[in-house]
Write a protein that holds these residues in place. Structure first.
Motif, short mmCIF file in Angstrom:
data_model
loop_
_atom_site.label_atom_id
_atom_site.label_comp_id
_atom_site.label_asym_id
_atom_site.label_seq_id
_atom_site.Cartn_x
_atom_site.Cartn_y
_atom_site.Cartn_z
N MET A 1 -27.27 -144.30 -3.58
CA MET A 1 -27.93 -144.52 -2.48
C MET A 1 -26.51 -145.50 -1.62
O MET A 1 -26.49 -145.77 -0.22
CB MET A 1 -28.81 -145.88 -2.69
N PHE A 2 -25.53 -146.40 -1.83
CA PHE A 2 -24.97 -147.26 -1.69
C PHE A 2 -23.91 -146.30 -0.78
O PHE A 2 -23.16 -146.53 0.19
CB PHE A 2 -23.83 -148.12 -2.89
N GLN A 3 -23.58 -145.01 -1.41
CA GLN A 3 -22.89 -144.25 -0.38
C GLN A 3 -23.59 -143.33 0.54
O GLN A 3 -22.74 -143.84 1.83
CB GLN A 3 -22.26 -142.65 -1.21
N LEU A 4 -24.20 -143.68 1.02
CA LEU A 4 -25.69 -143.31 2.11
C LEU A 4 -25.17 -144.41 2.73
O LEU A 4 -24.87 -143.77 4.01
CB LEU A 4 -27.09 -143.17 2.17
N ILE A 5 -25.41 -145.67 2.49
CA ILE A 5 -25.10 -146.59 3.30
C ILE A 5 -23.85 -147.23 3.75
O ILE A 5 -23.57 -147.41 5.12
CB ILE A 5 -25.66 -148.27 2.87
N TRP A 6 -22.89 -146.87 3.10
CA TRP A 6 -21.40 -146.51 3.54
C TRP A 6 -21.01 -145.63 4.42
O TRP A 6 -20.12 -146.09 5.08
CB TRP A 6 -20.23 -146.37 2.61
#
Length: 89
Positions: A1-6
Motif C-alpha cells: 500500500m505504501f509503495q502505491l502512495i509513493w
C-alpha cells in the motif's frame, strides 16, 4: 500500500517539475499530470536499466534525471494531445 502512495507522490512531483520546466502553458488537468509523471518515472527506470545505471552506489542521479526526462517527454506530448482533443470538440 505504501509503495502505491509513493508512486503517486513521485508521479506528482515529476509531473509538476516537467510542467514548470517546459516552455509555455500545459493546459492539462492535475490528474493527467500525475499519470504522465508516473509514466515518466517508469520510462526513466526502463532506460536506466537498459543502459546499466539502474542500481548504483549512493544516490542514483542518472536514473532520477532519466525519470525527469521521461516526464518531460510525456507531459509535453500529453499536453499537445490533450489540447488537440479539447479543441476538436
Amino acid at each position: 500500500m505504501f509503495q502505491l502512495i509513493w508512486i503517486v507522490i513521485v508521479g506528482a512531483v515529476l509531473g509538476v517539475l516537467a510542467k514548470m520546466l517546459l516552455p509555455g502553458k500545459q493546459a492539462i488537468p492535475f490528474w493527467l499530470t500525475v499519470l504522465l509523471g508516473m509514466g515518466g518515472a517508469l520510462l526513466g527506470n526502463a532506460v536506466a536499466g537498459w543502459i546499466g545505471v539502474r542500481h548504483t552506489s549512493g544516490v542514483d542521479w542518472i536514473r532520477h534525471l532519466l525519470q525527469l526526462a521521461g516526464a518531460l517527454v510525456l507531459v509535453g506530448g500529453g499536453s499537445s494531445l490533450w489540447t488537440g482533443m479539447r479543441q476538436k470538440t
